[in-house]
Design a protein around this motif. Structure first.
Motif, PDB file in Angstrom:
ATOM      1  N   SER A  16      42.095  29.936  44.349  1.00 17.24           N
ATOM      2  CA  SER A  16      41.464  30.649  45.265  1.00 17.24           C
ATOM      3  C   SER A  16      42.137  31.849  45.676  1.00 17.24           C
ATOM      4  O   SER A  16      41.914  32.729  46.485  1.00 17.24           O
ATOM      5  CB  SER A  16      41.616  30.002  46.833  1.00 17.24           C
ATOM      6  N   SER A  42      36.827  37.363  44.700  1.00 10.92           N
ATOM      7  CA  SER A  42      37.052  36.162  45.610  1.00 10.92           C
ATOM      8  C   SER A  42      37.515  34.948  44.863  1.00 10.92           C
ATOM      9  O   SER A  42      37.788  34.999  43.785  1.00 10.92           O
ATOM     10  CB  SER A  42      35.611  35.827  46.375  1.00 10.92           C
ATOM     11  N   THR A  43      37.220  33.719  45.637  1.00  2.00           N
ATOM     12  CA  THR A  43      37.853  32.488  44.950  1.00  2.00           C
ATOM     13  C   THR A  43      37.126  32.240  43.562  1.00  2.00           C
ATOM     14  O   THR A  43      35.732  32.181  43.514  1.00  2.00           O
ATOM     15  CB  THR A  43      37.484  31.387  46.016  1.00  2.00           C
ATOM     16  N   SER A  60      32.380  32.641  40.347  1.00  3.36           N
ATOM     17  CA  SER A  60      33.268  32.987  41.602  1.00  3.36           C
ATOM     18  C   SER A  60      32.391  32.920  42.755  1.00  3.36           C
ATOM     19  O   SER A  60      31.143  33.024  42.879  1.00  3.36           O
ATOM     20  CB  SER A  60      33.909  33.989  41.336  1.00  3.36           C
TER      21      SER A  60
END
Length: 284
Positions: A16, A42-43, A60
């Motif tokens: 993350s 992002s994660t 992602s």
């Protein structure tokens, strides 16, 4: 998510923190140092290795699927046995984005690489599945299928022309291509693997049995009430993981699924009604 490389000398860890850490073992220091790729916004939910041991593909929550170089000059050969040099000019530059796909328009839950290395698959939160064809004479081409099932959380290649996907529907689905090695395959949903017609609720024989059944439903299956309906599938909750069982030919006629219901099921395509010619690779 953590995935070992095909040669077993590296592993990739999605996180993350918007990175994927590529780790290897240092014999001198008896340690596993990591080298991060920092191209995500992002994660990172998923990662898979290319059969050449040099590339990874990631999914992602920034709505992107990316092919990234994980080349390590101390552990990988510069020989271009797959001929990717004509497609990915910077294939030997660690952390370089070799290709990026934004067609999902939603979180990319899972990614997979075919045995031949020239096809990819990834799934989106918007009930989509996408197939990528890598060609030598241009950029990779993407085929998108919008399905009626709930979003898929897991996707795997069983052969170069057969993909199994599963997720919130608690059942595996099979997608097949028109050919195994062509540059312009046509993908289609072939069918659902779980042929279970319906599910019967367990009948109680007394107050003790009824209490025990209610406790099982609440504690094991996370149902809110004792009257929650039973799903018409073997899995009673979403499927999180799919593991193919490949034979010497690189074909997986069977696979296993693991769900949040605490169950692991083994599936055999031939016993589930699929024909061998539909799912197994043809000759090149």
């Amino acid at each position: 998510m953590c995935r070992w490389s095909p040669e077993g000398n590296k592993f990739a860890v999605a996180s993350s923190a918007k990175i994927v850490a590529i780790c290897h073992y240092e014999e001198k220091h008896k340690w596993w140092p990591s080298k991060p790729t920092k191209k995500h916004k992002s994660t990172v939910l998923s990662v898979a290795w290319c059969p050449n041991n040099k590339f990874i593909v990631t999914g992602s929550t920034d709505y992107r699927c990316r092919i990234i170089s994980a080349f390590d000059p101390e552990r990988d050969s510069e020989d271009d046995e797959h001929g990717f040099g004509a497609v990915f000019k910077n294939q030997h530059v660690f952390g370089e984005i070799l290709a990026e796909f934004s067609v999902s328009k939603a979180w990319v839950h899972d990614v997979a690489w075919s045995p031949s290395a020239f096809r990819l698959a990834f799934t989106g939160q918007g009930s989509t599945i996408h197939f990528v064809q890598i060609t030598s004479d241009g950029p990779p081409e993407v085929t998108t299928i919008r399905h009626n099932a709930l979003p898929f959380l897991s996707v795997e290649f069983l052969s170069n022309k057969c993909v199994v996907a599963s997720g919130f529907d608690a059942a595996p689905y099979i997608f097949v291509a028109s050919d195994s090695y062509g540059a312009e395959p046509e993908w289609e949903l072939k069918g659902k693997v779980d042929k279970k017609k319906g599910a019967k609720s367990p009948r109680s024989k007394g107050k003790f049995s009824a209490s025990r059944n209610m406790f099982e439903r609440v504690s094991v299956r996370a149902e809110k009430t004792a009257t929650s309906p039973q799903l018409a599938t073997l899995h009673q909750n979403q499927i999180m993981e799919t593991i193919p069982f490949y034979n010497e030919d690189g074909f997986a006629s069977s696979f296993a699924t693991a769900g949040l219901d605490g169950n692991i099921f083994h599936w055999d395509l031939l016993k589930c009604g699929f024909k061998l010619a539909e799912v197994k690779d043809s000759e090149e």
